[in-house]
Each structure stands twice: as C-alpha cells, then as structure tokens.
Design an enzyme around this catalytic site. Sequence first.
Site, PDB file in Angstrom:
ATOM      1  N   LYS A  58       3.699   2.898   1.690  1.00 13.95           N
ATOM      2  CA  LYS A  58       3.563   3.597   0.401  1.00 13.95           C
ATOM      3  C   LYS A  58       3.880   5.080   0.578  1.00 13.95           C
ATOM      4  O   LYS A  58       4.646   5.660  -0.167  1.00 13.95           O
ATOM      5  CB  LYS A  58       2.141   3.398  -0.135  1.00 13.95           C
ATOM      6  N   GLU A  76       1.491   4.903  12.548  1.00 15.88           N
ATOM      7  CA  GLU A  76       1.806   3.635  13.224  1.00 15.88           C
ATOM      8  C   GLU A  76       3.141   3.072  12.721  1.00 15.88           C
ATOM      9  O   GLU A  76       4.018   2.678  13.503  1.00 15.88           O
ATOM     10  CB  GLU A  76       0.701   2.594  12.963  1.00 15.88           C
ATOM     11  N   GLY A 106      -2.501   0.764  -2.102  1.00 13.28           N
ATOM     12  CA  GLY A 106      -1.941  -0.009  -0.987  1.00 13.28           C
ATOM     13  C   GLY A 106      -2.501  -1.426  -0.941  1.00 13.28           C
ATOM     14  O   GLY A 106      -1.760  -2.411  -0.801  1.00 13.28           O
ATOM     15  N   ARG A 107      -3.814  -1.563  -1.091  1.00 17.20           N
ATOM     16  CA  ARG A 107      -4.439  -2.891  -0.968  1.00 17.20           C
ATOM     17  C   ARG A 107      -4.246  -3.748  -2.218  1.00 17.20           C
ATOM     18  O   ARG A 107      -4.716  -4.873  -2.274  1.00 17.20           O
ATOM     19  CB  ARG A 107      -5.919  -2.732  -0.616  1.00 17.20           C
ATOM     20  N   GLU A 162     -12.408  -1.418   1.751  1.00 15.74           N
ATOM     21  CA  GLU A 162     -11.741  -0.134   1.557  1.00 15.74           C
ATOM     22  C   GLU A 162     -11.965   0.361   0.120  1.00 15.74           C
ATOM     23  O   GLU A 162     -12.013   1.561  -0.135  1.00 15.74           O
ATOM     24  CB  GLU A 162     -10.236  -0.234   1.879  1.00 15.74           C
ATOM     25  N   HIS A 180     -17.218 -24.763  14.202  1.00 14.97           N
ATOM     26  CA  HIS A 180     -17.386 -25.067  15.631  1.00 14.97           C
ATOM     27  C   HIS A 180     -17.590 -23.795  16.435  1.00 14.97           C
ATOM     28  O   HIS A 180     -17.412 -23.789  17.648  1.00 14.97           O
ATOM     29  CB  HIS A 180     -16.165 -25.848  16.125  1.00 14.97           C
ATOM     30  N   LYS A 191      -7.697   9.648  11.421  1.00 17.58           N
ATOM     31  CA  LYS A 191      -6.262   9.982  11.521  1.00 17.58           C
ATOM     32  C   LYS A 191      -6.098  11.424  11.984  1.00 17.58           C
ATOM     33  O   LYS A 191      -5.279  11.724  12.856  1.00 17.58           O
ATOM     34  CB  LYS A 191      -5.580   9.827  10.155  1.00 17.58           C
TER      35      LYS A 191
HETATM   36  O1  F6P Z   1      -5.170   4.261   6.355  1.00 22.88           O
HETATM   37  C1  F6P Z   1      -5.413   3.425   5.268  1.00 22.88           C
HETATM   38  C2  F6P Z   1      -4.187   3.204   4.448  1.00 22.88           C
HETATM   39  O2  F6P Z   1      -3.852   4.338   3.763  1.00 22.88           O
HETATM   40  C3  F6P Z   1      -4.357   2.028   3.492  1.00 22.88           C
HETATM   41  O3  F6P Z   1      -5.020   2.368   2.330  1.00 22.88           O
HETATM   42  C4  F6P Z   1      -2.948   1.600   3.300  1.00 22.88           C
HETATM   43  O4  F6P Z   1      -2.856   0.299   2.786  1.00 22.88           O
HETATM   44  C5  F6P Z   1      -2.422   1.710   4.714  1.00 22.88           C
HETATM   45  O5  F6P Z   1      -3.083   2.839   5.262  1.00 22.88           O
HETATM   46  C6  F6P Z   1      -0.945   1.872   4.840  1.00 22.88           C
HETATM   47  O6  F6P Z   1      -0.486   2.996   4.160  1.00 22.88           O
HETATM   48  P1  F6P Z   1       1.057   3.199   3.859  1.00 22.88           P
HETATM   49  O7  F6P Z   1       1.505   2.042   3.035  1.00 22.88           O
HETATM   50  O8  F6P Z   1       1.159   4.496   3.133  1.00 22.88           O
HETATM   51  O9  F6P Z   1       1.777   3.237   5.177  1.00 22.88           O
END
Ligand code: F6P
Length: 543
Positions: free
Chosen positions: A202, A208, A264-265, A351, A382, A510
Amino acid sequence: MLHTKAYKDLSLHYKSIKNKTLLDLFALDNSRFSNLHLSLEKLVFDFSKNNITEETLTKLIDLAKEQGLAEQIVAMFRGNKINNTESRAVLHTALRANGKPIIVDDCNVSVEIQQVLDQIRQFSDKLHNGNHLGYSNQPITDIVNIGIGGSDLGPVLVSDALKPYCKSKLNIHFISSVDGYQVFDILSHLNPETTLFIIASKTFTTQETMTNAHTVRNWFLEKTNNNLAAIKQHFVAVSTNVKAVSEFGIAVDNMFRFWDFVGGRYSIWSAIGLPVALYIGFENFSKLLSGARAMDEHFANTHDFRQNLPVILALIGIWYVNFYDYSTQVISPYNTRLSRFPAYIQQLEMESNGKSVDKNGEPLEYKTAPVIWGDSGINAQHAYYQLLHQGTGIYPMDIILGLSDKFSNQEHQDILVSNAFAQAEAFMCGKTYAQARSELLFAGSSEATAYNLAKHKVFHGNRPSNMLLLPEISPYYLGMLIALYEHKTFVQGVIWGINSFDQWGVELGKQLAKTILTDINSNQISTHDDSTNNLINLYKRCR
Ligand code: F6P
C-alpha cells in the site's frame, strides 16, 4: 461504554446468568437451535451453544444502539472519514459495490474502482489467453507476490482456499518475510523467463517488501544479462503510492492502484487481490466480491440487529471479553483449505481493535480485542484441544466448516463433518465423573482403577462455540465469510468506542529497527537498554 444504561443492565444480567451452564440453557428451551441460529442464503450461523439467552441478546443489542452502531454503519458505507486519526474514509465495501456511486471529497470513487477492476480483468485475460508472455515469448507459469501483512495474508488465504479453482495450472508463491532464506529458496525454483513478480505494498515503503523487491529485481537482471527492457513483462506493482512505484522502475501501465480509503487488512478486494484474480481467473475473483457484497447488503440493511449476522457474532464476542473476562478467541476452520483463515482474522481483529485508547485518545477502562488464535481444527484436535477441553481456562471458539466439497469424497467429508460437530458437542456437554467411572467399569476396569482413573477423564464442558456452516468453500461463500468477520470487527470497534482503522502500534518497532540496523553497520552503537546493547554487540561479533 461503561457508563451506558445497557452496560449496567448487562452487568446485572451477567450476575443472574453466570452460573447457568449451556446444558441448563438447552434444558430450558426445546427449540434452542431454531431460536438461536441465523442464515444468509446458504450460510448458517448456529450460536445456540453460547452462554446467552434471548434477554442477553436484547441487552447487548441495546448496548450496540446506545453506542451508536446504526449511525456508524451508515457513516462507514457513506464514506464519512470515520478513520479519524488519519482523516480517511473506510470504503473496502465500495470495492465490491458493483459500481454503486459513492462520493468522497466530491469524487465518485466507484469510477476509479471500476477502472482498476477492468485493468485487472484485462491483465488476467491476457495472461490466460497467452497474450501476455515473458520476454522470450514463453507463457507465464509462476506468479510471485511480494508483500507483507494485509498485502500478503489476504492473497495467501484466498489462493489457498480456492486452489481447486486455479486456472491453467499456474503456480503461485508468496514472499513476505525479510528472512533471506524465503526469497532465495523460492527464487532457486523459478525461471525468470516464465515468472511474473507482483510487488504489493500500500505504502511502497515497507522495509521487508522493498528489500525483497530489490533482491528479486537484481536476481532477474542478473539472470537476464541486465535485460532492463524485460522488466515490463515480468514486474507489476500494486500500491497507492504512484511516485514510489515509478521511482522503483515500474511503468505506470504496470501499476494497479488502490486508495487510502482501503486499509491494508481490508484490501483483498482491491488490486491487492491481483494475484488471486490471476490464479483463479477474474470470473472467480468477481464471485468473491459478490459474496462479500451480499454480506454488506445484509449488514447495512438488516436494521433489526437481532437478525444481523455480523452484529450478533460481534455481540457474543463482547459478552465474553467484557463480562466473562475470556481473553482469547479460537478460530477453528475444519476444511484444510481454510488453514490460513486464523492468521487472516488475527490481523483483521487484532490490528483493528488491539487498542487501549478511545477515538479521542482517552484511556479505556475495559478490555478490547481478544487474542485471536487457531489453526486447522482437525489438526488442532490432536494437539492443543486437550487444554481447551480439560485446561483450567475457557476459550470460546468459532468452528468453520464447508458442508460439501466436490474436491473431496463422501467418506472423508463425513468424517470431517462428524468431528467438527462432535467437538462442539464435547466442549458443551463435557463428561461427568459418574459417566467416566461407569464407562470404565463397563469396559472391565476394577472398582479401584475406575475410582482413580475417572478423575482424569472428567470434562467440565460448558465451553461455548459458534458454528459457521458454508455450503462449500467456493469463491462466493468465502467472500461472504471474510466480509462477515470484517463487519464483526467493525461492530466491536464501535461498541468499544475505538478507531478500528488505524494501527499506530506497529510503528515503534519499525522505528527502533532502523536505529538498530544503523548500529549494526557502524562502529559505535547508540544508547539502548543494557539488554539491547548486549544483543547488538553479540550479533556484531558473530556476523
Ligand atoms: O506494519 C503493519 C502494516 O502497515 C499493515 O497494516 C499492512 O497491512 C502491512 O504493514 C503492509 O503494509 P504495506 O502494504 O504498506 O506494505
């Protein structure tokens, strides 16, 4: 919430009901299932195995009304900026509204939403018709989604759940972790000539994802003798950040947009669903949206909250968190294809509602989101179900089950279904000492053995569960199921008085990671606590 009349009524009501077991409640009502289940089309929600009565529901609904739920539902669907800390509308529902006009800041957002859906459909058709080929004119065989959190969990869940609907035997891979093992392992199995990479973020700034995106791009250029022109056929981006995408080197034509009114979620319905649309075909992706739309319409238009599935699911959760003081919620999908559902719901609910201040920043004096956890129910039976049956705590559970499965067979399906139903029955009914003892005697144990062993075989029961039955795990019903939980999350947020659509709690880690990364790469380290300083130094010594 604590100061509402309904909350005070509920507290009194709780005192009058808390010693009644589920079996007591069933004994009082011969038609408890009929009275305490709801359906939407063929989705059935049985909530009869909960520590509630009709009176409980009436009072919980009063609480929802006092907290302004009806008004908040209208506000969300209309596009009001209910995400107050970021001054944003919350319009994941618009993504599946089939073009219904929705005006935000004088602009009909549905127009752009439809344009992007068309772009996804065209790209998906091109890929499947062989009109989008790799740089050496070979068809695409592998799709790799690079994203994390909401840019990963939705596509992972849906592509796993709908794997049998996959078109043209495409392979799909997900790179989310910055642990280099994941990316290098996946790359080692791929052919750059036949692979499409989707960079999904987003913000297009997530450390990452951007690290993985650069690694993959370097790998691609290395394997193709620096064929920069080939990037066009092999890299697309999904983001709200046009500038960062073009700086990364992805052409605007290869960018699929979404907007800051999509959290995002809550983004699987947007271009974040691109890998899914490619994998199962656009028609099936549309069915996913239609299922969600059916749930939206039910949620928004069922003004009698007693008949409203997301509202009732949410209120039962509130009852357990705020009155029974149960602090976890187990999610147990029985169909293996839904194994990633608990992880998806974990992000969605934790979240969204893992907050300790209200919308105005005032501290809350009550608990909010429970810990969501779980795994495939049949496997969990199990493993950790032992604790759920005989441990000292009580852990409410949602059991989710597709009733038929054309990709299984009758024998397997019958066993799967009987286990799901049996667990809910066992959690509720338990087994008394007398029952355990007489079973042992009947099986030939001596009196002494039966006397002692029976103590270990007691199940206290009275463990509540919801049962959610889908006719099948199809695109349509999966869409409906996910939207059910989205709206549940929203309702709970309204009752707790919090903003469910920001996530400031992810920021501190972060920030600190950036400082620590700098420290790792320099001779000096900045001042942290003694533990962190030593951990950094220890790592530096073994690098
Ligand atoms: O760190 C949390 C977050 O911002 C989530 O809310 C989001 O879904 C995820 O990281 C990924 O964010 P992006 O789509 O901006 O890379």
